[in-house]
Design a protein around this motif. Structure first.
Motif, PDB file in Angstrom:
ATOM      1  N   ALA A 200      36.694 -75.585  22.172  1.00  0.00           N
ATOM      2  CA  ALA A 200      36.807 -74.173  21.787  1.00  0.00           C
ATOM      3  C   ALA A 200      37.061 -74.042  20.288  1.00  0.00           C
ATOM      4  O   ALA A 200      36.413 -73.253  19.595  1.00  0.00           O
ATOM      5  CB  ALA A 200      37.918 -73.494  22.580  1.00  0.00           C
ATOM      6  N   ASN A 204      34.585 -72.401  17.406  1.00  0.00           N
ATOM      7  CA  ASN A 204      35.031 -71.331  16.508  1.00  0.00           C
ATOM      8  C   ASN A 204      34.861 -71.736  15.042  1.00  0.00           C
ATOM      9  O   ASN A 204      34.538 -70.896  14.191  1.00  0.00           O
ATOM     10  CB  ASN A 204      36.489 -70.976  16.808  1.00  0.00           C
ATOM     11  CG  ASN A 204      36.621 -70.143  18.062  1.00  0.00           C
ATOM     12  OD1 ASN A 204      35.738 -69.359  18.398  1.00  0.00           O
ATOM     13  ND2 ASN A 204      37.716 -70.314  18.783  1.00  0.00           N
ATOM     14  N   LEU A 301      30.318 -62.498  21.261  1.00  0.00           N
ATOM     15  CA  LEU A 301      31.391 -63.455  20.984  1.00  0.00           C
ATOM     16  C   LEU A 301      32.367 -62.897  19.965  1.00  0.00           C
ATOM     17  O   LEU A 301      33.593 -63.009  20.126  1.00  0.00           O
ATOM     18  CB  LEU A 301      30.809 -64.776  20.473  1.00  0.00           C
ATOM     19  CG  LEU A 301      30.397 -65.832  21.495  1.00  0.00           C
ATOM     20  CD1 LEU A 301      29.923 -67.093  20.786  1.00  0.00           C
ATOM     21  CD2 LEU A 301      31.536 -66.163  22.447  1.00  0.00           C
ATOM     22  N   VAL A 307      35.446 -67.871  20.707  1.00  0.00           N
ATOM     23  CA  VAL A 307      35.634 -68.635  21.940  1.00  0.00           C
ATOM     24  C   VAL A 307      37.129 -68.781  22.206  1.00  0.00           C
ATOM     25  O   VAL A 307      37.865 -69.285  21.345  1.00  0.00           O
ATOM     26  CB  VAL A 307      34.978 -70.025  21.830  1.00  0.00           C
ATOM     27  CG1 VAL A 307      35.168 -70.804  23.124  1.00  0.00           C
ATOM     28  CG2 VAL A 307      33.501 -69.893  21.497  1.00  0.00           C
ATOM     29  N   GLU A 309      40.693 -70.090  22.998  1.00  0.00           N
ATOM     30  CA  GLU A 309      41.270 -71.428  22.894  1.00  0.00           C
ATOM     31  C   GLU A 309      42.488 -71.612  23.794  1.00  0.00           C
ATOM     32  O   GLU A 309      43.155 -72.645  23.740  1.00  0.00           O
ATOM     33  CB  GLU A 309      41.649 -71.721  21.442  1.00  0.00           C
ATOM     34  CG  GLU A 309      40.470 -71.696  20.485  1.00  0.00           C
ATOM     35  CD  GLU A 309      40.854 -72.092  19.063  1.00  0.00           C
ATOM     36  OE1 GLU A 309      41.812 -72.872  18.903  1.00  0.00           O
ATOM     37  OE2 GLU A 309      40.188 -71.612  18.115  1.00  0.00           O
ATOM     38  N   GLU A 314      37.088 -73.553  28.288  1.00  0.00           N
ATOM     39  CA  GLU A 314      36.735 -72.430  27.418  1.00  0.00           C
ATOM     40  C   GLU A 314      35.511 -71.687  27.916  1.00  0.00           C
ATOM     41  O   GLU A 314      35.351 -70.494  27.663  1.00  0.00           O
ATOM     42  CB  GLU A 314      36.512 -72.929  25.982  1.00  0.00           C
ATOM     43  CG  GLU A 314      35.205 -73.657  25.719  1.00  0.00           C
ATOM     44  CD  GLU A 314      35.101 -75.000  26.429  1.00  0.00           C
ATOM     45  OE1 GLU A 314      33.995 -75.352  26.870  1.00  0.00           O
ATOM     46  OE2 GLU A 314      36.122 -75.694  26.517  1.00  0.00           O
ATOM     47  N   ASP A 315      34.638 -72.381  28.665  1.00  0.00           N
ATOM     48  CA  ASP A 315      33.434 -71.724  29.161  1.00  0.00           C
ATOM     49  C   ASP A 315      33.759 -70.641  30.180  1.00  0.00           C
ATOM     50  O   ASP A 315      33.244 -69.523  30.116  1.00  0.00           O
ATOM     51  CB  ASP A 315      32.461 -72.755  29.743  1.00  0.00           C
ATOM     52  CG  ASP A 315      33.138 -73.742  30.689  1.00  0.00           C
ATOM     53  OD1 ASP A 315      34.369 -73.643  30.905  1.00  0.00           O
ATOM     54  OD2 ASP A 315      32.437 -74.624  31.215  1.00  0.00           O
ATOM     55  N   THR A 318      35.735 -67.778  28.493  1.00  0.00           N
ATOM     56  CA  THR A 318      34.799 -66.940  27.733  1.00  0.00           C
ATOM     57  C   THR A 318      34.085 -65.971  28.670  1.00  0.00           C
ATOM     58  O   THR A 318      33.889 -64.798  28.339  1.00  0.00           O
ATOM     59  CB  THR A 318      33.772 -67.821  27.002  1.00  0.00           C
ATOM     60  OG1 THR A 318      34.450 -68.659  26.062  1.00  0.00           O
ATOM     61  CG2 THR A 318      32.754 -66.966  26.258  1.00  0.00           C
TER      62      THR A 318
END
Length: 634
Positions: A200, A204, A301, A307, A309, A314-315, A318
C-alpha cells in the motif's frame, strides 16, 4: 532520478469519450462458449446449494431427534455426553463450511457474466502501470517489465513504473539500462525497507511519483505484482469497463498461475476463487479488487486518499472505501495475466497466515469513517467471509483437540434408540452427502480442476492461522488497535536440508511442523484405541461392524478426521520428499531478440489430477460403502 523532460500525455480530457466510442464487444467463439457454460453453471449452483443446505438441516434435525429418543430410552452418563459432544462438533464444523452455499444462494436469479470487450484504435486513456517489487528474483521482475512495456497499446499513452521497496542498486541499474531502449519505463524507490503494509505504501509512493513526471498523472492506474506477466491485450480488455460505465472505478481480472507443481499437492491453484466465488460476487454487485492486474480511475483513488495503508489486504480495503464513496467494482472473467505461486511449503503457509491476518483486520476496518457509507448489503458481503473464515479456523482448532478426546472416551459418537433409527439416520446422511456431492461436482466443472470434500480452511495452516487470530484479538482488546502483521512460527525453507534427516529437522523443529505429527498421532491412536475397546471380544460380524461404525467410522466424523490427517501429512511429505522445483525458463516461450517471455500453453493448461482429488474419491467410496454395509446389517 534525473529524467529528461520529454512531452507526454497531452489533451487527456479529450480522449475519454472518443475512446469509449471505439469499444467493441469481443467476438470470440471460445469466450462465447465459456459465457454460456458459466451462465448455465450460475443458474444451477444456487439450486444445488439450497438442496445441500436443506439436506444438512434434515440430517442434523433427525440426528437431534435420535439423541433425544436415545436419552428417553435410557442412555445416560458418559455415552450420552459423548454423543451430545459429537453432535455439537459435527454441527459446529458444518456451519462455516456452509458459507460458500450461502454465497451461491445470494446469487439466485441474478446469473450474469460481465460482458467482454476490446478497446480498438489509438485514441486511448493514459495509463500509469505500477509494477511492485520487494526483493524478488530480478529475472522475474524483468520479464514482467518487458511484457508490460510491449503491450498492444499506443506507446505514447502509457508508462511502466517499477516501484522498488528493496532499495536495490542492481534493480535500479537494470531498469535504467532497459529505459535506454524503452523511454516509457521508469524506476523509483521510497528509499526505505518497510516491514509491514509494504504494498500500500509503495503504491502511494507511485501515485506521488508520477505526479512529478512530465505530463503529470494519467487518468488510469494499473497495477501488476512483480511476477504477473500480462497478455498483450490486457489494457484493451479491462479499460472498456471504465470507459462505458462512469460509475465503475475498478476492473479486476482473475489471477492465473503457470508454475504449479505436478499434481498441485498443497492446493495452490485458486480456480475456485476466480471461477466460482468471484463471478458469484460480481453477479450480486459485491466484487472486490484481487490485488493485481486491475485498472482503476486515478480520480477515484485520489478521492479516497490513495491506497489505504491500515490493512495488509490493501486490495480489499481499497474496494470497501471505493464502494463507500459511491463507486462500483467489476470482475472481468477473462485470462489476461499469469503469475507464480510460492515455491515452498514454508512460503505457502506464511501466505496463508498473511491472508488470515489480512481478511480479519480488513473486516475490522469497516468501522473506519471512510467505510460508513457502504450499504448494509456491502458490509454484510465484507463481514461474512471474515466471520466464516475465522469461525472455521477456531472450530477446526477445537476439533483438532476435541476429536482425540472423544475417541479416548470409549463410547459411540452417534446415539440412536433402535437399529431402525440408525438405519434411517444413515439414509438421511446419504441424502445429505449426495446433495453435497452434486454441489461440489458443479464447482469442479466450473473451476475445471479438483473435487474436494474438505472445508474452507487448509488444516495444515490452521495452527498458524489460529495463533494469528489470537494475536489479532489480544492486540485489539489489550492494545486497542489493529496489529501489524509479521509471520511467526515459520522461519526456514524446508528444502534447506540436504538429506531427509536434515529436511525433517528443519521442518519439525525450526518450522514447528511437529504439531502436524502430534495431530496425526493423536487422531490415529485415539481411533485405534476406540476401535479396539469397542470390538474386542466380539465374534459376531454384524455387531463388530456396527460398533466400529458408531465409534470411529460414522461418515460425518470420518470426513473430519480423514481430512485432518491428509492435510497435516502435506507439510511432512514436503519435508521428507520435496517436489523438484521446475525451472521457470522451461515454462516460458522467450523471444531471443526482444527477450519477451510468455507462459507456454502447457504451463497454462496443466494436468489437473491431484492427490486431493484422489483422496476425495477415496473418502466418497468409504462413506457410501460404510452406509451401505450398515443398511445391510440393520
Amino acid at each position: 532520478m534525473g529524467e529528461a523532460a520529454t512531452p507526454y500525455l497531452t489533451a487527456k480530457e479529450k480522449t475519454w469519450n472518443t475512446a469509449a466510442a471505439n469499444v467493441q464487444p469481443l467476438d470470440d467463439p471460445y469466450e462465447k462458449k465459456r459465457e454460456h457454460e458459466q451462465l448455465r453453471f450460475m443458474n444451477r449452483l444456487p439450486k444445488a446449494a439450497l438442496a445441500s443446505i436443506l439436506s444438512s438441516w434434515l440430517y442434523f434435525g433427525y440426528a437431534f431427534k435420535s439423541l433425544l429418543d436415545a436419552q428417553t430410552a435410557g442412555l445416560s452418563g458418559r455415552p450420552l455426553n459423548v454423543a451430545w459432544l459429537s453432535y455439537a462438533l459435527q454441527l459446529a464444523h458444518a456451519l462455516p463450511t456452509g458459507a460458500p452455499h450461502l454465497l451461491a444462494l445470494s446469487a439466485m436469479g441474478k446469473a450474469k457474466r460481465q460482458p467482454l470487450f476490446r478497446l480498438t484504435g489509438n485514441t486511448c486513456p493514459a495509463v500509469d502501470i505500477f509494477v511492485t517489487y520487494c526483493g524478488e528474483e530480478l529475472d522475474v521482475l524483468l520479464d514482467t517489465v518487458r511484457a508490460a512495456a510491449a503491450l498492444d497499446y499506443p506507446e505514447d499513452r502509457y508508462r511502466v513504473i517499477v516501484l522498488d521497496d528493496s532499495v536495490s542498486d542492481k534493480v535500479e541499474t537494470k531498469i535504467q539500462e532497459f529505459r535506454l531502449e524503452n523511454k516509457r519505463t521508469y524506476y523509483t524507490t521510497r528509499g526505505i525497507k518497510p516491514k509491514t503494509h509494504t504494498k500500500a505504501g509503495n503504491l502511494n509512493h507511485g501515485l506521488a511519483y508520477v505526479s512529478t513526471l512530465p505530463g503529470g498523472p494519467s487518468e488510469v492506474v494499473a497495477v501488476l505484482d512483480v511476477d504477473m506477466i500480462p497478455s498483450q491485450h490486457w489494457l484493451r480488455a479491462l479499460l472498456p469497463h471504465l470507459l462505458l460505465d462512469p460509475k465503475v472505478a475498478l476492473a479486476n481480472p482473475p489471477q492465473r498461475l503457470y508454475n504449479i507443481p505436478n499434481g498441485d499437492p498443497i492446493g495452490q491453484v485458486m480456480d475456485i476463487l476466480f471461477d466460482v466465488i468471484e463471478p458469484s460476487k460480481n453477479a450480486t454487485n459485491s466484487a472486490w479488487c484481487c490485488g493485481t492486474g486491475f485498472v482503476v480511475r486515478r480520480n477515484a483513488l485520489d478521492g479516497i486518499g490513495g491506497v489505504p495503508e491500515e490493512s495488509i489486504n490493501e486490495d480489499i480495503l481499497t474496494s470497501f472505501f471505493l464502494k463507500a464513496a459511491g463507486w462500483e467494482i467489476v470482475y472481468v472473467h477473462e485470462d489476461v495475466q499469469w503469475g507464480l505461486v510460492p515455491g515452498t511449503i514454508t512460503t505457502h503457509l506464511k501466505q496463508a497466515q498473511r491472508w488470515c491476518a489480512g481478511i480479519v483486520s480488513t473486516a475490522a476496518m469497516l468501522w473506519n469513517p471512510q467505510a460508513q457509507n457502504m450499504t448494509a448489503e456491502e458490509k454484510y458481503g465484507a463481514l461474512f467471509p471474515a466471520f466464516a473464515f475465522s469461525l472455521s479456523v477456531v472450530i477446526d482448532m477445537v476439533a483438532i483437540i476435541a476429536l482425540p478426546l472423544l475417541f479416548w472416551a470409549g463410547a459411540p459418537l452417534v446415539a440412536c434408540a433402535t437399529e431402525t433409527q440408525l438405519r434411517t439416520l444413515s439414509i438421511v446422511w446419504l441424502i445429505k452427502f449426495c446433495a453435497l456431492f452434486s454441489y461440489n461436482l458443479l464447482i469442479t466443472k466450473a473451476a475445471n480442476y479438483h473435487f474436494s470434500l474438505a472445508g474452507i480452511t487448509n488444516i495444515s495452516a490452521v495452527p498458524y492461522q489460529f495463533l494469528t487470530l489470537v494475536r489479532f484479538a489480544l492486540s485489539v482488546l489489550i492494545g486497542g488497535g489493529v496489529p501489524l502483521f509479521t509471520p511467526s512460527g515459520l522461519k526456514v525453507d524446508v528444502r534447506s536440508g540436504r538429506t531427509v534427516a536434515g529436511r525433517a529437522k528443519v521442518a519439525l523443529w525450526d518450522n514447528g511442523f511437529i504439531i502436524h505429527v502430534a495431530i496425526i498421532t493423536s487422531l490415529l491412536v485415539g481411533i485405534g484405541a476406540s476401535s479396539l475397546s469397542a470390538t474386542s471380544g466380539l465374534a459376531d460380524l454384524q455387531n463388530f461392524w456396527l460398533q466400529l461404525y458408531l465409534r470411529a467410522g460414522w461418515p460425518e466424523i470420518f470426513l473430519i478426521w480423514a481430512t485432518f490427517i491428509i492435510d497435516c501429512w502435506v507439510p511432512l511429505s514436503y519435508a521428507l520428499n520435496p517436489p523438484k522445483p521446475m525451472a521457470r525458463s522451461s515454462l516460458l516461450e522467450r523471444d531471443s531478440k526482444t527477450r519477451l517471455a510468455y507462459p507456454t500453453r502447457e504451463a497454462k493448461d496443466q494436468v489437473r489430477i491431484r492427490p486431493s482429488q484422489i483422496a476425495a474419491i477415496a473418502k466418497m467410496f468409504y462413506c457410501i460403502g460404510a452406509c451401505g454395509l450398515t443398511l445391510y446389517f440393520t
